[in-house]
Motif scaffolding. Structure first.
Motif, short mmCIF file in Angstrom:
data_model
loop_
_atom_site.label_atom_id
_atom_site.label_comp_id
_atom_site.label_asym_id
_atom_site.label_seq_id
_atom_site.Cartn_x
_atom_site.Cartn_y
_atom_site.Cartn_z
N ARG A 323 0.82 -1.21 0.00
CA ARG A 323 0.00 0.00 0.00
C ARG A 323 0.86 1.26 0.00
NH1 ARG A 323 -2.16 3.16 4.16
NH2 ARG A 323 -4.06 4.32 3.58
N ASN A 324 1.92 1.27 0.79
CA ASN A 324 2.78 2.46 0.86
C ASN A 324 3.43 2.75 -0.48
OD1 ASN A 324 2.27 2.95 3.58
ND2 ASN A 324 3.93 1.63 4.26
N GLN A 325 3.84 1.71 -1.19
CA GLN A 325 4.45 1.89 -2.49
C GLN A 325 3.46 2.48 -3.49
OE1 GLN A 325 5.94 -1.73 -4.43
NE2 GLN A 325 7.86 -0.67 -4.80
N LEU A 326 2.21 2.05 -3.40
CA LEU A 326 1.17 2.59 -4.28
C LEU A 326 0.88 4.05 -3.99
CD1 LEU A 326 -1.35 -0.39 -4.49
CD2 LEU A 326 -0.05 0.60 -6.36
N LEU A 327 0.81 4.39 -2.69
CA LEU A 327 0.50 5.77 -2.32
C LEU A 327 1.62 6.73 -2.71
CD1 LEU A 327 -1.12 5.18 1.20
CD2 LEU A 327 -2.29 5.74 -0.93
N LYS A 328 2.85 6.23 -2.77
CA LYS A 328 3.98 7.09 -3.11
C LYS A 328 4.23 7.18 -4.62
CE LYS A 328 6.51 6.20 1.20
NZ LYS A 328 7.72 5.57 1.79
N ALA A 329 3.58 6.31 -5.39
CA ALA A 329 3.84 6.25 -6.83
C ALA A 329 3.41 7.54 -7.51
CB ALA A 329 3.09 5.07 -7.44
N ARG A 330 4.20 7.98 -8.49
CA ARG A 330 3.86 9.19 -9.23
C ARG A 330 2.72 8.93 -10.22
NH1 ARG A 330 9.72 11.92 -10.76
NH2 ARG A 330 10.63 11.82 -8.67
N GLN A 331 2.71 7.73 -10.81
CA GLN A 331 1.64 7.41 -11.73
C GLN A 331 0.40 6.93 -10.96
OE1 GLN A 331 4.68 5.96 -11.77
NE2 GLN A 331 5.54 5.92 -13.83
N ARG A 332 -0.76 7.16 -11.56
CA ARG A 332 -2.00 6.67 -10.97
C ARG A 332 -2.06 5.14 -11.12
NH1 ARG A 332 -5.67 8.22 -14.46
NH2 ARG A 332 -4.16 9.14 -15.90
N PRO A 333 -2.44 4.41 -10.06
CA PRO A 333 -2.51 2.95 -10.15
C PRO A 333 -3.56 2.52 -11.18
CG PRO A 333 -2.53 3.66 -7.86
CD PRO A 333 -2.71 4.89 -8.69
N ARG A 334 -3.14 1.76 -12.16
CA ARG A 334 -4.03 1.27 -13.21
C ARG A 334 -3.52 -0.07 -13.73
NH1 ARG A 334 -2.93 6.14 -16.87
NH2 ARG A 334 -1.18 6.20 -15.41
N VAL A 335 -4.43 -0.81 -14.33
CA VAL A 335 -4.09 -2.07 -14.98
C VAL A 335 -4.45 -1.93 -16.45
CG1 VAL A 335 -4.56 -4.54 -15.12
CG2 VAL A 335 -4.44 -3.42 -12.89
N LEU A 336 -3.54 -2.35 -17.34
CA LEU A 336 -3.75 -2.24 -18.77
C LEU A 336 -3.89 -3.62 -19.38
CD1 LEU A 336 -3.63 -0.56 -21.48
CD2 LEU A 336 -1.17 -1.06 -21.46
N MET A 337 -4.91 -3.78 -20.24
CA MET A 337 -5.09 -5.01 -21.02
C MET A 337 -5.08 -4.66 -22.51
SD MET A 337 -7.87 -7.44 -19.12
CE MET A 337 -9.24 -6.30 -19.38
N ILE A 338 -4.41 -5.49 -23.30
CA ILE A 338 -4.44 -5.38 -24.75
C ILE A 338 -5.19 -6.61 -25.27
CG2 ILE A 338 -3.08 -5.29 -26.86
CD1 ILE A 338 -2.90 -2.77 -25.19
N THR A 339 -6.23 -6.39 -26.08
CA THR A 339 -7.07 -7.48 -26.57
C THR A 339 -7.24 -7.38 -28.09
OG1 THR A 339 -9.30 -6.51 -26.59
CG2 THR A 339 -8.38 -7.07 -24.44
N ASN A 340 -7.89 -8.41 -28.67
CA ASN A 340 -8.19 -8.39 -30.10
C ASN A 340 -9.61 -7.92 -30.39
OD1 ASN A 340 -9.38 -10.70 -29.03
ND2 ASN A 340 -9.10 -11.91 -30.90
N ASP A 341 -10.29 -7.35 -29.38
CA ASP A 341 -11.59 -6.72 -29.61
C ASP A 341 -11.33 -5.37 -30.28
OD1 ASP A 341 -13.96 -5.29 -29.50
OD2 ASP A 341 -14.40 -5.78 -27.41
N PRO A 342 -11.80 -5.16 -31.52
CA PRO A 342 -11.49 -3.91 -32.22
C PRO A 342 -12.04 -2.67 -31.52
CG PRO A 342 -13.20 -5.14 -33.37
CD PRO A 342 -12.65 -6.05 -32.32
N ASP A 343 -13.07 -2.83 -30.72
CA ASP A 343 -13.63 -1.69 -29.99
C ASP A 343 -13.00 -1.51 -28.61
OD1 ASP A 343 -15.41 -1.03 -32.04
OD2 ASP A 343 -16.88 -2.50 -31.34
N HIS A 344 -12.29 -2.51 -28.15
CA HIS A 344 -11.64 -2.44 -26.83
C HIS A 344 -10.24 -3.05 -26.92
CE1 HIS A 344 -16.02 -2.43 -25.94
NE2 HIS A 344 -15.68 -1.54 -25.02
N SER A 345 -9.47 -2.55 -27.89
CA SER A 345 -8.12 -3.09 -28.04
C SER A 345 -7.23 -2.71 -26.87
CB SER A 345 -7.51 -2.59 -29.35
OG SER A 345 -7.46 -1.17 -29.35
N LYS A 346 -7.51 -1.58 -26.27
CA LYS A 346 -6.79 -1.13 -25.08
C LYS A 346 -7.80 -0.88 -23.98
CE LYS A 346 -5.96 2.98 -24.04
NZ LYS A 346 -5.62 4.39 -23.85
#
Length: 354
Positions: A323-346
């Motif tokens: 938790r402390n590492q997340l609170l100190k992170a400069r970037q916002r915590p997010r998870v990224l998925m790449i898919t073969n759905d043309p409408d939701h590739s990212k």
């Protein structure tokens, strides 16, 4: 208001005065600018390089305008310790103040100096330039190139200001092959503002999805890099989705999420360390998740299935690992998925950690 400057970092090649047992790598500290009657403190980190305990007998200063704070107890062999010196800043202009440190059993002093400049009024740049890279201030402390495609050349502009007392040549060090940087103007005199432009060359980005690196925003060319000058850079390169176009799109996979954001940590009085998102393929062909990445450290992500047939579901578990590492992170915590759905590739899943 008191400004505090701490200089750290010791080595066996430290500065030694007259073979003293007290050593430091930084016998002189430049504290930069301070405002009139705004006391400024320099803190020196030292070490007892001997094998026996030592005691500081007294510390003498060259001016009644300074105060010192030093250990009154004995210092063990090999131990580190600090001595601070505070100047009252009641005279305008450049200053050099020094103190002499005497240990029990020796009349040979160790001399430490602090330097700086007192100006009539300190300008508060914190609103427009809230992030400090040494004396070079900036309006951002991390860079994101989001949702770019092969062939794009997007730019990010970093506004910078010289808050120091010497001329700077702002530059970005340790650039990867896919980034270039240009400062305008090339030099900044004290108090002047400019900008540093980072350009992304997507042809040189190897993989689709998230690519991260750390560059360093420096005051001068060839400056030694440090954690204080780190500038994280994230690139999200979208995949090619031309496979399902026109009439073929009716046969495309289709991703649906139970939610696209999670709240973890202390939520409604409970400490929620993890949660699960359901991923469902409502399309007509197999949904493939080719990449699953985190923008920040401190999270743990697991997915029980990477390929989903039509009407099939999978469970994506997102947990807080640190938790402390997340609170100190400069970037916002997010998870990224790449898919073969043309409408939701990212697909980006936001994680709010409290």
């Amino acid at each position: 208001m008191k400004r505090l400057f701490i200089i750290v970092g010791l080595s066996m090649a430290s500065f030694v005065v007259n073979a003293q047992r007290i050593v430091t790598k930084t016998p002189i500290i430049n504290v930069g600018k301070t405002g009139f009657e705004m006391p400024v403190t320099a803190t020196f980190e030292l070490r007892n390089r001997g094998s026996r305990h030592l005691t500081i007998r007294e510390v003498k200063t060259d001016c009644g305008c300074t105060k010192v704070d030093y250990p009154k107890k004995s210092i063990g062999g090999g131990d580190k310790f600090t001595i601070s010196m505070t100047y009252d800043a009641r005279l305008l202009g450049h200053f050099t103040k020094q103190m002499a440190i005497y240990r029990v059993g020796s009349d040979e002093p160790v001399i430490l100096k602090m330097q700086g400049i007192v100006v009539p009024e300190m300008t508060d740049y914190s609103k427009n330039y809230p992030y400090a890279f040494g004396d070079l201030l900036a309006d951002i402390n991390n860079v994101e190139f989001d949702n770019v495609n092969k062939g794009d050349h997007p730019e990010v502009e970093i506004r910078v200001l010289n808050s120091g007392s010497t001329v700077m040549t702002p530059n970005v060090q340790h650039l990867p092959p896919y980034l270039t940087a240009m400062a305008t103007p090339e030099t900044l005199t004290p108090g002047k503002a400019g900008k540093v432009i980072l350009t992304l060359n997507t042809e040189n980005v190897q993989d689709f999805g998230l690519t991260q690196t750390t560059v360093y925003l420096a005051e001068q060319l060839g400056e030694k890099v440090s954690a204080d000058t780190e500038l994280p850079v994230s690139v999200v390169l979208s995949p090619n989705t031309t496979l399902f176009t026109g009439n073929n799109k009716q046969y495309a996979p289709k991703l649906e999420l139970s939610t696209d954001s999670l709240a973890l940590g202390k939520v409604n009085g409970r400490n929620r360390k993890s949660d699960v998102i359901t991923i469902t393929n409502t399309g007509r062909t197999a949904l493939k998740i080719s990449s699953l990445q985190m923008f920040t450290k401190g999270m743990k992500v697991t997915l029980n299935k990477r390929e989903l047939q039509p009407q099939e579901s999978a469970k994506l578990k997102i947990a807080v690992a640190d938790r402390n590492q997340l609170l100190k992170a400069r970037q916002r915590p997010r998870v990224l998925m790449i898919t073969n759905d043309p409408d939701h590739s990212k697909v980006v899943i936001k994680v709010n950690v409290k």
